[in-house]
Design an enzyme around this catalytic site. Structure first.
Site, PDB file in Angstrom:
ATOM      1  N   HIS A 273       0.816  -1.223   0.000  1.00 15.58           N
ATOM      2  CA  HIS A 273       0.000   0.000   0.000  1.00 15.58           C
ATOM      3  C   HIS A 273       0.842   1.262   0.000  1.00 15.58           C
ATOM      4  O   HIS A 273       1.981   1.255   0.438  1.00 15.58           O
ATOM      5  CB  HIS A 273      -0.872   0.074   1.269  1.00 15.58           C
TER       6      HIS A 273
ATOM      7  N   HIS B  16       0.882   4.504   2.140  1.00 11.72           N
ATOM      8  CA  HIS B  16       0.360   5.012   3.412  1.00 11.72           C
ATOM      9  C   HIS B  16       0.484   6.539   3.456  1.00 11.72           C
ATOM     10  O   HIS B  16       1.207   7.143   2.657  1.00 11.72           O
ATOM     11  CB  HIS B  16       1.106   4.361   4.585  1.00 11.72           C
TER      12      HIS B  16
ATOM     13  N   HIS C 147      -3.563   3.921   5.608  1.00  9.05           N
ATOM     14  CA  HIS C 147      -3.562   3.981   4.144  1.00  9.05           C
ATOM     15  C   HIS C 147      -3.877   5.399   3.669  1.00  9.05           C
ATOM     16  O   HIS C 147      -4.725   6.074   4.258  1.00  9.05           O
ATOM     17  CB  HIS C 147      -4.604   3.020   3.568  1.00  9.05           C
TER      18      HIS C 147
ATOM     19  N   HIS D  55     -11.546   0.681   2.642  1.00  3.47           N
ATOM     20  CA  HIS D  55     -10.439  -0.132   2.131  1.00  3.47           C
ATOM     21  C   HIS D  55     -10.983  -1.132   1.115  1.00  3.47           C
ATOM     22  O   HIS D  55     -12.048  -1.716   1.311  1.00  3.47           O
ATOM     23  CB  HIS D  55      -9.761  -0.867   3.285  1.00  3.47           C
TER      24      HIS D  55
ATOM     25  N   HIS E 124      -9.243   3.286  -1.054  1.00  2.00           N
ATOM     26  CA  HIS E 124      -8.168   4.174  -0.620  1.00  2.00           C
ATOM     27  C   HIS E 124      -7.259   4.384  -1.837  1.00  2.00           C
ATOM     28  O   HIS E 124      -6.976   3.419  -2.559  1.00  2.00           O
ATOM     29  CB  HIS E 124      -7.328   3.516   0.479  1.00  2.00           C
TER      30      HIS E 124
ATOM     31  N   ASP F 289      -4.515   1.817  -1.887  1.00  2.00           N
ATOM     32  CA  ASP F 289      -4.782   0.373  -1.943  1.00  2.00           C
ATOM     33  C   ASP F 289      -4.245  -0.246  -3.232  1.00  2.00           C
ATOM     34  O   ASP F 289      -4.915  -0.225  -4.265  1.00  2.00           O
ATOM     35  CB  ASP F 289      -6.300   0.100  -1.853  1.00  2.00           C
TER      36      ASP F 289
ATOM     37  N   HIS G 243       3.681  -5.510   3.767  1.00  2.00           N
ATOM     38  CA  HIS G 243       3.200  -6.156   4.988  1.00  2.00           C
ATOM     39  C   HIS G 243       3.607  -7.622   5.117  1.00  2.00           C
ATOM     40  O   HIS G 243       3.922  -8.294   4.139  1.00  2.00           O
ATOM     41  CB  HIS G 243       1.672  -6.058   5.061  1.00  2.00           C
TER      42      HIS G 243
ATOM     43  N   ARG H  61       4.473  -4.502   9.538  1.00  2.00           N
ATOM     44  CA  ARG H  61       5.067  -3.757   8.423  1.00  2.00           C
ATOM     45  C   ARG H  61       6.525  -4.169   8.255  1.00  2.00           C
ATOM     46  O   ARG H  61       7.334  -3.991   9.157  1.00  2.00           O
ATOM     47  CB  ARG H  61       4.917  -2.263   8.697  1.00  2.00           C
TER      48      ARG H  61
HETATM   49 ZN    ZN Z   1      -6.669   0.581   2.299  1.00  2.00          ZN
HETATM   50 CU    CU Z   2      -0.289  -1.044   4.334  1.00  2.00          CU
END
Ligand code: ZN
Ligand code: CU
Length: 183
Positions: free
Chosen positions: A81, A83, A98, A106, A115, A118, A155, A172
């Site tokens: 993602h 962020h 995000h 999401h 997002h 995403d 992730h 993370r």
């Molecule tokens: Zn998201």
């Molecule tokens: Cu993330």
């Protein structure tokens, strides 16, 4: 006095807009030339992680091409993602949630109301390497959806593409700041 002056400024700007339509065009042209067309993030592993990588973002009209090469992963799916914050920290949490300027839920990268950050999952092979090529119309290198200065996060687990607010993707493993790159 302040109100008076603002009114005068507004009137002046209005006058320019009406009298000289080419002013706006010239300004747009200038802006176009100054636009960022390429950005890049170098992933830095968080504590106890060996995940590294490089992601390039190339603006192509209203779309952005994403190219990522990431190593040091466990085989399988890993949430991927953009962020909100482009700041690395030992646990990766300084990157915030995000990037979601429009306040959507999401979702998967293929969903329009998602997002902005995403990007779904990357898939690592047996050697722990993942490559990803995406062409996306939601991300941008300019305007309200601009990802410049924000953070890319990889992730521990797969993004299930539905759990709120972040797909239940776990810890993370690496964070990289999206910086303006030479075109
Ligand atoms: Zn998201
Ligand atoms: Cu993330």
């Amino acid at each position: 006095m302040t109100i008076h002056r603002s009114a005068a400024t507004l009137a002046f700007c209005g006058l320019i807009g009406l009298a000289s339509p080419s002013f706006a065009e010239q300004h747009a042209d200038h802006h176009e030339g100054a636009r960022v067309t390429k950005a890049e993030a170098i992933l830095i592993p968080t504590k106890d992680s060996k995940v590294e990588g490089r992601i390039t973002f190339t603006q192509d009209g209203e779309r952005v091409k994403v190219h990522a090469v990431i190593t040091g992963l466990t085989p399988g799916l890993h949430g991927f993602h953009v962020h909100e914050y482009g700041v690395w920290s030992e646990d990766g949490m300084a990157a915030g949630g995000h990037f979601n300027p429009a306040g959507h839920p999401h979702a998967d990268v293929t969903v329009k109301e998602r997002h902005v950050g995403d990007l779904g999952n990357i898939t690592a092979d047996e050697s722990g390497k993942a490559t990803l090529d995406l062409d996306d119309a939601i991300l941008s290198l300019h305007g309200p959806h601009s990802i410049l200065g924000r953070g890319v996060v990889v992730h521990e687990k797969a993004d299930d593409l539905k759990s709120q607010p972040s797909g239940d993707a776990g810890g993370r493993l690496a964070v990289g700041t999206i910086g303006v790159s030479k075109p």
